[in-house]
Design a protein around this motif. Sequence first.
Motif, short mmCIF file in Angstrom:
data_model
loop_
_atom_site.label_atom_id
_atom_site.label_comp_id
_atom_site.label_asym_id
_atom_site.label_seq_id
_atom_site.Cartn_x
_atom_site.Cartn_y
_atom_site.Cartn_z
N ALA A 9 0.51 -1.31 0.07
CA ALA A 9 -0.06 -0.05 0.35
C ALA A 9 1.05 1.58 -0.29
O ALA A 9 0.59 1.80 -0.81
N THR A 10 1.82 1.14 0.17
CA THR A 10 2.86 2.52 0.76
C THR A 10 3.83 2.02 -0.84
O THR A 10 3.52 3.63 -1.14
N CYS A 11 3.60 1.34 -1.15
CA CYS A 11 4.86 1.77 -2.38
C CYS A 11 3.36 1.78 -3.26
O CYS A 11 4.32 3.09 -4.06
N ALA A 18 1.20 4.42 -3.06
CA ALA A 18 0.73 5.45 -2.93
C ALA A 18 2.28 6.66 -3.51
O ALA A 18 1.89 7.37 -3.89
N GLN A 19 3.62 5.82 -3.23
CA GLN A 19 4.84 5.98 -3.88
C GLN A 19 4.29 6.28 -5.39
O GLN A 19 5.48 7.36 -5.66
N ASP A 20 4.54 5.55 -5.68
CA ASP A 20 5.03 4.93 -7.24
C ASP A 20 4.18 4.60 -7.89
O ASP A 20 3.98 4.16 -9.53
N GLY A 21 2.98 4.01 -7.02
CA GLY A 21 2.03 3.56 -8.58
C GLY A 21 2.23 2.07 -8.06
O GLY A 21 3.16 1.06 -7.76
N TYR A 22 0.89 1.13 -8.66
CA TYR A 22 1.01 -0.37 -8.75
C TYR A 22 2.13 -0.52 -9.91
O TYR A 22 3.25 -2.19 -9.86
N ARG A 23 1.92 -0.20 -10.66
CA ARG A 23 2.48 -0.51 -11.61
C ARG A 23 4.33 -0.20 -12.27
O ARG A 23 5.29 -1.66 -12.04
N ALA A 24 4.81 0.18 -10.97
CA ALA A 24 6.08 0.37 -11.37
C ALA A 24 6.57 -0.19 -9.59
O ALA A 24 7.75 -0.81 -9.80
N CYS A 50 0.28 -11.24 -3.75
CA CYS A 50 -0.38 -9.59 -2.89
C CYS A 50 -0.69 -8.77 -3.11
O CYS A 50 -1.71 -8.26 -1.91
N TYR A 51 -1.50 -7.88 -3.77
CA TYR A 51 -1.95 -7.01 -4.66
C TYR A 51 -3.95 -6.91 -4.31
O TYR A 51 -4.23 -6.45 -4.23
N VAL A 52 -3.86 -8.49 -4.77
CA VAL A 52 -5.75 -8.87 -4.44
C VAL A 52 -5.77 -9.04 -3.27
O VAL A 52 -6.74 -8.67 -3.05
N ASP A 96 -8.55 -7.11 1.32
CA ASP A 96 -8.84 -6.78 2.61
C ASP A 96 -9.22 -5.50 3.23
O ASP A 96 -10.42 -5.30 3.88
N ALA A 97 -8.91 -4.78 2.00
CA ALA A 97 -9.38 -3.70 2.46
C ALA A 97 -10.73 -3.43 1.48
O ALA A 97 -11.09 -2.65 2.10
N ASN A 98 -11.56 -3.85 1.06
CA ASN A 98 -12.57 -4.12 0.43
C ASN A 98 -13.23 -4.30 1.65
O ASN A 98 -14.02 -3.67 1.81
N ALA A 99 -13.03 -5.11 2.43
CA ALA A 99 -13.73 -5.82 3.82
C ALA A 99 -13.70 -4.47 4.35
O ALA A 99 -14.76 -4.96 5.55
N GLU A 100 -13.25 -4.36 4.65
CA GLU A 100 -12.96 -2.72 5.86
C GLU A 100 -13.68 -2.01 5.18
O GLU A 100 -14.47 -0.86 6.27
N MET A 101 -13.79 -1.61 4.22
CA MET A 101 -14.09 -0.09 3.70
C MET A 101 -15.94 -1.00 3.74
O MET A 101 -16.75 0.01 4.26
N ILE A 102 -16.35 -1.53 3.83
CA ILE A 102 -18.17 -1.69 4.15
C ILE A 102 -18.59 -2.38 5.28
O ILE A 102 -19.07 -1.97 5.74
#
Length: 206
Positions: free
Chosen positions: A27-29, A31-37, A64-66, A71-77
């Motif tokens: 998640a930190t990466c 935010a800093q560089d985007g998923y693809r990078a 790892c991304y999935v 996890d983020a989706n479940a927490e948002m719900i």
Amino acid sequence: MTTVTTTSTVADDAGSGFRRRLLDALATCIAQDGYRATTVADIVRVARTSRRTFYEHFSGKEACYVALLSDANAEMIRRISSAVNPKADWETQIRQAVGAWIAASESAPALTVSWIRDLPSLGSAARELQRDMTDAFVTMIQRLCDTEELRAAGVGPLPRQLAILLIGGLRELLATTVEDGGNIGEVSELAVRASIALLGPRSATP
């Protein structure tokens, strides 16, 4: 009563901790560089662990991304559901739900954009997750609209198609706001008003 901590329990706890560290690092990466990078090397560096530990938990960056998005989706719900008072009037309930949605998205704007922009281009596992996450949001919205107050106001029960329209509209609004350099919080009131207009009392099911 005495709790016995076994070697297996300790190992499980340690494994859970490493998994969380790796997800937070991704998640930190993002935010800093985007998923693809982002690379696995970046993730383990930020997590301060090893490649070996990473591959003990995930088969690769995509896995790892999935897991992170799941996890983020479940927490948002969970956050949205807990924010709504089912005894409040229908407009207040919608305002509470959308407000919680905005707040959750605002806490991780880069992940919000990545969810919308990066996930669709990945493999079959990611596409399956996207469908599952949309279905989970649809179920949540339908459940939140199926209360005595909303049914009495003519808001619920909510058709699946209408829930999908709401989800797609809010997601795109949030993504474009972040991509244009804006703050998600700035569109909160607009998102609430649009949701109220979309979900408001109707005389017949579309």
